[in-house]
Each structure stands twice: as structure tokens, then as C-alpha cells.
Motif scaffolding. Structure first.
Motif, short mmCIF file in Angstrom:
data_model
loop_
_atom_site.label_atom_id
_atom_site.label_comp_id
_atom_site.label_asym_id
_atom_site.label_seq_id
_atom_site.Cartn_x
_atom_site.Cartn_y
_atom_site.Cartn_z
N PRO A 79 61.47 183.42 -25.47
CA PRO A 79 60.01 183.49 -25.64
C PRO A 79 59.40 182.09 -25.70
O PRO A 79 59.94 181.19 -26.34
CB PRO A 79 59.82 184.23 -26.96
CG PRO A 79 61.16 184.42 -27.56
CD PRO A 79 62.19 183.98 -26.58
N GLN A 80 58.27 181.93 -25.02
CA GLN A 80 57.60 180.63 -24.98
C GLN A 80 56.52 180.57 -26.05
O GLN A 80 55.88 181.57 -26.36
CB GLN A 80 56.96 180.40 -23.62
CG GLN A 80 57.94 180.21 -22.50
CD GLN A 80 57.21 179.91 -21.20
OE1 GLN A 80 56.13 180.41 -20.97
NE2 GLN A 80 57.83 179.11 -20.36
N THR A 81 56.32 179.37 -26.56
CA THR A 81 55.23 179.18 -27.51
C THR A 81 53.93 179.08 -26.72
O THR A 81 53.94 178.76 -25.53
CB THR A 81 55.44 177.88 -28.31
OG1 THR A 81 55.40 176.79 -27.41
CG2 THR A 81 56.76 177.89 -29.05
N PRO A 82 52.80 179.34 -27.35
CA PRO A 82 51.52 179.21 -26.64
C PRO A 82 51.31 177.80 -26.08
O PRO A 82 50.76 177.65 -24.99
CB PRO A 82 50.48 179.52 -27.72
CG PRO A 82 51.20 180.35 -28.72
CD PRO A 82 52.63 179.89 -28.68
N GLU A 83 51.78 176.77 -26.78
CA GLU A 83 51.62 175.40 -26.30
C GLU A 83 52.41 175.19 -25.01
O GLU A 83 51.95 174.53 -24.08
CB GLU A 83 52.07 174.38 -27.36
CG GLU A 83 51.20 174.35 -28.59
CD GLU A 83 51.59 175.43 -29.61
OE1 GLU A 83 52.69 176.00 -29.50
OE2 GLU A 83 50.79 175.72 -30.50
#
Length: 94
Positions: free
Chosen positions: A24-28
Motif C-alpha cells: 500500500p502506498q502512502t498519500p504522499e
């Protein structure tokens, strides 16, 4: 006429592996990745612009005169407005 169907050979599919699950990727990270793609793809509409827009209410003859003057000198309206403002400031010590 032979209507009997041949069975499907699924043995040939053994070479395929399932995809590993994406981390999962962070929003940043998502924003940075999107900006990098946009910059490479050249989407200028997503880049921040330093331009703005104004609406000037004046008599039609004045607006037409301004447009004609800019057109005669082959300037865009914004560039011509800047030239006129610079001349005004020079004359008035601005």
C-alpha cells in the motif's frame, strides 16, 4: 459430424505466476508519483500557472481601441497591458 468437445489443457498454464500483492502506498507517495507522471507526460493543465484573469468594464469603444492597439503592435493583451503599466510608472515616478 463429430460434436464431441476436446478437453482444455490447463497444464500449459503452469508457467504463469500470480502477481505479488502491491504494498500500500502512502498519500504522499501517490501524489509524488502522479506529479512525476504528469511532468513526463507533459500535462500543462495540471501544473500550477502564474497567470490570472481580470474582467474590465469599460465602454465598448475603449475596449476595442485597446484590442486594436495591442493587435497592431502584435502583442497579447496581457503583455500590452504590462507595457502600458510600465510606461505609466516611468512617467509618474512609480
Amino acid at each position: 459430424m463429430n460434436t464431441e468437445r476436446k478437453p482444455i489443457d490447463f497444464g500449459g498454464l503452469d508457467d504463469f505466476d500470480t502477481r505479488p500483492k502491491a504494498t500500500p502506498q502512502t498519500p504522499e507517495t501517490k501524489v509524488a508519483e502522479r506529479k512525476a507522471v504528469d511532468q513526463m507526460a507533459g500535462f500543462p493543465s495540471r501544473e500550477r500557472s502564474d497567470e490570472g484573469q481580470i474582467n474590465i468594464r469599460a465602454q465598448e469603444q475603449v475596449l476595442n481601441r485597446f484590442r486594436e492597439m495591442a493587435k497592431k503592435e502584435r502583442y497579447k493583451l496581457g503583455a500590452f497591458l504590462e507595457i502600458m503599466m510600465d510606461v505609466y510608472e516611468q512617467r509618474n515616478g512609480g
